[in-house]
Design an enzyme around this catalytic site. Structure first.
Site, short mmCIF file in Angstrom:
data_model
loop_
_atom_site.label_atom_id
_atom_site.label_comp_id
_atom_site.label_asym_id
_atom_site.label_seq_id
_atom_site.Cartn_x
_atom_site.Cartn_y
_atom_site.Cartn_z
N ASP A 51 0.88 -1.18 0.00
CA ASP A 51 0.00 0.00 0.00
C ASP A 51 0.91 1.22 0.00
OD1 ASP A 51 -2.38 1.57 0.28
OD2 ASP A 51 -2.02 1.76 2.42
N SER A 52 0.29 2.40 -0.13
CA SER A 52 1.07 3.62 -0.06
C SER A 52 1.51 3.91 1.38
CB SER A 52 0.22 4.79 -0.55
OG SER A 52 -0.97 4.84 0.21
N GLU A 97 -3.42 9.21 8.21
CA GLU A 97 -1.96 9.05 8.40
C GLU A 97 -1.50 9.94 9.56
OE1 GLU A 97 0.69 7.33 6.74
OE2 GLU A 97 -0.73 6.14 5.58
N HIS A 152 -7.38 2.74 4.21
CA HIS A 152 -7.12 3.57 5.40
C HIS A 152 -8.39 3.72 6.25
CE1 HIS A 152 -3.39 4.75 3.46
NE2 HIS A 152 -3.07 5.57 4.45
N CYS A 161 -11.34 2.49 0.68
CA CYS A 161 -9.93 2.85 0.85
C CYS A 161 -9.47 2.09 2.09
CB CYS A 161 -9.78 4.35 1.06
SG CYS A 161 -8.11 4.87 1.54
N TYR A 176 -1.41 8.01 -2.73
CA TYR A 176 -1.61 7.54 -4.11
C TYR A 176 -2.86 8.18 -4.72
CZ TYR A 176 1.72 3.57 -4.34
OH TYR A 176 2.84 2.79 -4.41
N CYS A 218 -4.49 -1.71 -1.49
CA CYS A 218 -4.79 -0.30 -1.71
C CYS A 218 -5.87 -0.26 -2.78
CB CYS A 218 -3.52 0.39 -2.21
SG CYS A 218 -3.76 2.04 -2.86
N ASN A 219 -6.96 0.43 -2.51
CA ASN A 219 -8.05 0.50 -3.49
C ASN A 219 -7.61 1.24 -4.75
OD1 ASN A 219 -11.10 -0.20 -2.38
ND2 ASN A 219 -9.60 0.13 -0.77
N1 DGL Z 1 -4.99 3.11 1.16
C1 DGL Z 1 -5.11 3.55 -0.16
C2 DGL Z 1 -6.40 3.15 -0.85
O1 DGL Z 1 -7.00 2.18 -0.42
C3 DGL Z 1 -4.69 4.88 -0.58
C4 DGL Z 1 -4.48 6.02 0.28
C5 DGL Z 1 -3.66 7.00 -0.54
O2 DGL Z 1 -2.46 6.79 -0.62
O3 DGL Z 1 -4.26 7.91 -1.15
O4 DGL Z 1 -6.80 3.74 -1.81
#
Ligand code: DGL
Length: 269
Positions: free
Chosen positions: A11-12, A155, A188, A186, A43, A74-75
């Site tokens: 993931d990011s 974050e 997160h 997402c 991301y 990561c989505n």
């Molecule tokens: N956790 C990531 C997702 O599921 C991305 C968060 C990000 O880096 O923008 O999209």
């Protein structure tokens, strides 16, 4: 592909740790190799080209580490890179994304009629949840909303910022007015699931991939006879980042409390 080889997850940032934790719960004998691309976080605000390029390099890195399976945790990367990468790596490892397990659940859950999706700009722009769900359930309406500030907010995890009402202001958007369920699109967002539930006074179904991804991976490995044969040892996981930060070190320890050593590696030059 060998059954005793590790599972790669990326993931990011910290979102993927929620996925790694869920995988570890269902598959405690599997060794995990995690890659957090902190250098390129978030991301969700990047172009598709960039996200694909980062994903390709990370997948190459995890294949070099001999991963038998890789989970795009990561989505944004799942929405943009999964199909292309799947073609590229199918002879070398199994590839999973975090979107399909939730879509499957929505397709099977007949009480869902009006579903909201929140995610990064990159994910929402692809319309992947809407098209995948509506293809199989023409009786379901999907309402999407990009919530670009949330991943960075999570974050930072700063209470003062939460108090500014950013989450509530997104959730009060007209797109999400008449929903009976909400997809946290997402990885997160499960970290603020209780805040989201409080906003809706727990009246809606909240779906996130963590409930389904472990079982999905378990079943696939089992079918392919790729479950780890060693069921006596707790494996030592490895955590890599593209940029070392104390914040990420702390967050990793929240999910994996035993001695975690984060190694910074440069895989992008
Ligand atoms: N956790 C990531 C997702 O599921 C991305 C968060 C990000 O880096 O923008 O999209």
């Amino acid at each position: 592909m060998h059954r005793d080889n590790p599972i790669g997850i990326f993931d990011s940032g910290i979102g993927g740790l929620t996925v790694a934790h869920a995988i570890n719960k269902v598959l405690p004998n599997e060794k995990l190799i995690y890659f957090g691309d902190i250098q390129h976080l978030p991301y969700g605000n990047k172009s598709s080209n960039k996200i694909l390029n980062y994903s390709e390099k990370i997948v190459d890195f995890l294949i070099k580490k001999k991963c038998k399976a890789i989970i795009i945790a990561c989505n944004s990367a799942s929405a943009i890179s999964y199909k292309l990468l799947k073609k590229k790596v199918s002879s070398k490892c199994l590839l999973f994304n975090v979107i399909d397990p939730v879509v499957k659940e929505v397709i099977n859950n007949k009480s869902i009629k009006n579903i909201g999706v929140i995610g990064t700009l990159a994910t929402i722009k692809t319309d992947i949840y809407k098209t995948s769900i509506e293809k199989k359930r023409s009786d379901v309406n999907v309402f999407s909303l990009a919530t670009p500030l949330l991943a960075s907010l999570i974050e930072e995890d700063d209470n003062q910022l939460y108090k500014k009402g950013i989450i509530e202001s997104y959730l009060s958007h007209k797109n999400l007015k008449n929903i009976d369920s909400l997809i946290l699109g997402c990885t997160h967002y499960p970290m603020i699931q209780s805040k989201i539930a409080t906003h809706y006074k727990k009246k809606i179904i909240i779906l996130n991939t963590l409930k389904y991804i472990g079982y999905e991976v378990y079943m696939k490995l089992k079918t392919k006879n790729l479950l780890n044969s060693n069921n006596h040892n707790s494996p030592k996981h490895n955590f890599y980042v593209s940029d070392y930060t104390e914040n990420f070190q702390k967050k990793t320890q929240l999910f994996f409390p035993t001695e975690i050593i984060l190694k910074e590696v440069n895989i992008f030059s």
